[in-house]
Design a protein around this motif. Structure first.
Motif, PDB file in Angstrom:
ATOM      1  N   ASP A 205      42.693  -7.929   8.332  1.00  0.00           N
ATOM      2  CA  ASP A 205      41.579  -7.186   7.745  1.00  0.00           C
ATOM      3  C   ASP A 205      42.167  -5.947   7.077  1.00  0.00           C
ATOM      4  N   VAL A 206      42.212  -5.930   5.751  1.00  0.00           N
ATOM      5  CA  VAL A 206      42.878  -4.830   5.043  1.00  0.00           C
ATOM      6  C   VAL A 206      41.952  -3.641   4.782  1.00  0.00           C
ATOM      7  N   HIS A 207      40.715  -3.701   5.270  1.00  0.00           N
ATOM      8  CA  HIS A 207      39.791  -2.576   5.053  1.00  0.00           C
ATOM      9  C   HIS A 207      38.901  -2.437   6.289  1.00  0.00           C
ATOM     10  N   ALA A 208      39.381  -1.637   7.238  1.00  0.00           N
ATOM     11  CA  ALA A 208      38.655  -1.423   8.496  1.00  0.00           C
ATOM     12  C   ALA A 208      38.466   0.069   8.724  1.00  0.00           C
ATOM     13  N   HIS A 209      37.507   0.396   9.579  1.00  0.00           N
ATOM     14  CA  HIS A 209      37.263   1.794   9.959  1.00  0.00           C
ATOM     15  C   HIS A 209      37.042   1.882  11.458  1.00  0.00           C
ATOM     16  N   PHE A 210      37.508   2.978  12.033  1.00  0.00           N
ATOM     17  CA  PHE A 210      37.261   3.266  13.448  1.00  0.00           C
ATOM     18  C   PHE A 210      36.652   4.657  13.572  1.00  0.00           C
ATOM     19  N   TRP A 211      36.069   4.924  14.749  1.00  0.00           N
ATOM     20  CA  TRP A 211      35.386   6.175  15.031  1.00  0.00           C
ATOM     21  C   TRP A 211      36.156   6.964  16.081  1.00  0.00           C
ATOM     22  N   HIS A 212      35.742   8.208  16.285  1.00  0.00           N
ATOM     23  CA  HIS A 212      36.394   9.052  17.284  1.00  0.00           C
ATOM     24  C   HIS A 212      35.390  10.076  17.811  1.00  0.00           C
ATOM     25  N   ALA A 213      35.815  10.836  18.794  1.00  0.00           N
ATOM     26  CA  ALA A 213      34.887  11.696  19.539  1.00  0.00           C
ATOM     27  C   ALA A 213      34.308  12.833  18.713  1.00  0.00           C
ATOM     28  N   ARG A 214      34.954  13.178  17.597  1.00  0.00           N
ATOM     29  CA  ARG A 214      34.485  14.306  16.784  1.00  0.00           C
ATOM     30  C   ARG A 214      33.692  13.847  15.562  1.00  0.00           C
ATOM     31  N   ALA A 215      33.292  12.592  15.539  1.00  0.00           N
ATOM     32  CA  ALA A 215      32.620  12.041  14.360  1.00  0.00           C
ATOM     33  C   ALA A 215      31.095  12.062  14.463  1.00  0.00           C
ATOM     34  N   GLY A 216      30.564  12.801  15.429  1.00  0.00           N
ATOM     35  CA  GLY A 216      29.124  13.008  15.483  1.00  0.00           C
ATOM     36  C   GLY A 216      28.326  11.895  16.122  1.00  0.00           C
ATOM     37  N   ARG A 217      29.000  10.948  16.811  1.00  0.00           N
ATOM     38  CA  ARG A 217      28.289   9.859  17.477  1.00  0.00           C
ATOM     39  C   ARG A 217      28.742   9.773  18.918  1.00  0.00           C
ATOM     40  N   THR A 218      27.792   9.690  19.824  1.00  0.00           N
ATOM     41  CA  THR A 218      28.156   9.567  21.237  1.00  0.00           C
ATOM     42  C   THR A 218      28.603   8.156  21.585  1.00  0.00           C
ATOM     43  N   ASP A 219      28.275   7.181  20.736  1.00  0.00           N
ATOM     44  CA  ASP A 219      28.630   5.788  21.021  1.00  0.00           C
ATOM     45  C   ASP A 219      29.903   5.358  20.296  1.00  0.00           C
ATOM     46  N   TRP A 220      30.738   6.314  19.915  1.00  0.00           N
ATOM     47  CA  TRP A 220      31.905   5.997  19.094  1.00  0.00           C
ATOM     48  C   TRP A 220      32.832   4.987  19.762  1.00  0.00           C
ATOM     49  N   GLN A 221      33.054   5.124  21.074  1.00  0.00           N
ATOM     50  CA  GLN A 221      33.947   4.200  21.760  1.00  0.00           C
ATOM     51  C   GLN A 221      33.358   2.786  21.791  1.00  0.00           C
ATOM     52  N   ALA A 222      32.049   2.693  21.973  1.00  0.00           N
ATOM     53  CA  ALA A 222      31.405   1.379  21.964  1.00  0.00           C
ATOM     54  C   ALA A 222      31.546   0.708  20.603  1.00  0.00           C
ATOM     55  N   LEU A 223      31.464   1.486  19.546  1.00  0.00           N
ATOM     56  CA  LEU A 223      31.637   0.928  18.204  1.00  0.00           C
ATOM     57  C   LEU A 223      33.051   0.386  18.016  1.00  0.00           C
ATOM     58  N   ASN A 224      34.039   1.144  18.462  1.00  0.00           N
ATOM     59  CA  ASN A 224      35.425   0.677  18.351  1.00  0.00           C
ATOM     60  C   ASN A 224      35.645  -0.581  19.183  1.00  0.00           C
ATOM     61  N   ASP A 225      35.115  -0.573  20.400  1.00  0.00           N
ATOM     62  CA  ASP A 225      35.267  -1.740  21.261  1.00  0.00           C
ATOM     63  C   ASP A 225      34.610  -2.968  20.631  1.00  0.00           C
ATOM     64  N   ALA A 226      33.457  -2.764  20.003  1.00  0.00           N
ATOM     65  CA  ALA A 226      32.757  -3.884  19.369  1.00  0.00           C
ATOM     66  C   ALA A 226      33.576  -4.447  18.213  1.00  0.00           C
ATOM     67  N   ARG A 227      34.239  -3.583  17.484  1.00  0.00           N
ATOM     68  CA  ARG A 227      35.076  -4.078  16.389  1.00  0.00           C
ATOM     69  C   ARG A 227      36.217  -4.947  16.924  1.00  0.00           C
ATOM     70  N   PHE A 228      36.850  -4.481  17.977  1.00  0.00           N
ATOM     71  CA  PHE A 228      37.936  -5.274  18.553  1.00  0.00           C
ATOM     72  C   PHE A 228      37.419  -6.613  19.092  1.00  0.00           C
ATOM     73  N   ARG A 229      36.271  -6.587  19.776  1.00  0.00           N
ATOM     74  CA  ARG A 229      35.723  -7.835  20.301  1.00  0.00           C
ATOM     75  C   ARG A 229      35.419  -8.818  19.182  1.00  0.00           C
ATOM     76  N   ALA A 230      34.762  -8.314  18.138  1.00  0.00           N
ATOM     77  CA  ALA A 230      34.427  -9.190  17.014  1.00  0.00           C
ATOM     78  C   ALA A 230      35.695  -9.708  16.348  1.00  0.00           C
ATOM     79  N   GLY A 231      36.680  -8.810  16.199  1.00  0.00           N
ATOM     80  CA  GLY A 231      37.932  -9.236  15.586  1.00  0.00           C
ATOM     81  C   GLY A 231      38.628 -10.311  16.402  1.00  0.00           C
TER      82      GLY A 231
END
Length: 294
Positions: free
Chosen positions: A22-48
């Protein structure tokens, strides 16, 4: 009862067998204004993992607009996002690679960030809509990327018919002008399915050999992939998801349904990425020794 949506790593992927980049992906982090940032990253890995993605080549766009504008990130936000991406690469050395994100309005800072992050293992450069792609302000960044053999992924709007709020969006015509000034640079036009007129994009870059396209974006129009492959060719087309992983899977299915030959499909899935990124990018662990990353 087991959840049928859940799949362990190593099980048969939903898509065709590996490798798949996947040559165009994005991840989140704790300072990006979302409390669910880790869940979003985990979901990307699971889907991948379910899809068979072997490597996510990703960027973090500062604080995604939380502390400074998304498309005009402050130098502090740029560093914050790149640091988050570096940390993720260290944590996931087998399946994550990094674009260093820069804002060309701060030229000296952008050059310094590229040097800093490449020393830590970054394999490409990510440009947002911070400046028109054909602006001469991008030339020092493009020159450095070409010198280092780094592909440059540029946010694009497919046919920019007017200015858009809070961004200096570019389309294929403007990316083609930048590519013509830097023929050694591999310039990756982002998300042909990301909005606007993809047919306009095809015509704009068909004869510009160092501009490649990624097929990401939430749009999955009938005929979109066929037209891109006809105009640009599988040798300049790369698979990607951007934010919407499910549409990436849909495009994989579509590439198979439209009859793309297996060897050409392999180019789109991973072969072109292996060609344009620095040698060794997709080895199991290409990071510099720990002492060099201190």
């Amino acid at each position: 009862m087991s959840d049928p949506r859940r799949q362990d790593r190593g099980a048969s992927p939903l898509a065709a067998p590996v490798p798949l980049v996947d040559v165009h992906a994005h991840f989140w982090h704790a300072r990006a204004g979302r409390t669910d940032w880790q869940a979003l990253n985990d979901a990307r890995f699971r889907a991948g993992d379910m899809m068979g993605v072997t490597c996510h080549v990703a960027s973090v766009l500062g604080t995604y607009g939380f502390a400074s504008p998304t498309y005009f990130p402050s130098p502090a936000d740029v560093v914050l996002g790149n640091d988050a991406m570096l940390a993720l690469c260290d944590a996931e050395p087998d399946r994550v690679r990094m674009y260093v994100t820069v804002n060309p309005n701060h030229t000296a800072h952008a050059i310094g960030e590229i040097e800093r992050c490449v020393a830590r293992g970054a394999v490409g450069v990510k440009l947002l809509a911070s400046r028109r792609a054909d602006d001469r302000l991008l030339d020092p960044i493009a020159e450095l990327a070409a010198e280092r053999g780094l592909p440059m992924l540029h946010h694009a709007w497919q046919h920019r018919r007017h200015d858009w709020p809070a961004q200096e969006a570019s389309d294929g015509v403007e990316l083609a002008r930048l590519a013509a000034r830097h023929p050694r640079l591999h310039l990756l036009l982002a998300h042909i399915g990301g909005g606007g007129d993809w047919a306009h994009t095809n015509a704009a870059i068909a004869d510009v050999p160092n501009v490649l396209v990624d097929v990401s974006g939430s749009g999955i129009d009938r005929g979109m992939l066929d037209a891109a492959l006809d105009a640009i060719g599988p040798e300049r087309t790369l698979w990607a998801c951007d934010v919407t992983m499910e549409t990436g899977l849909a495009k994989l299915r579509a590439l198979e349904v439209i009859g793309l030959e297996p060897e050409k499909l392999d180019l789109v899935k991973w072969g072109n990425a292996a060609r344009i990124f620095p040698p060794g990018t997709f080895a199991a662990d290409r990071r510099p020794p720990t002492a060099d990353r201190a």
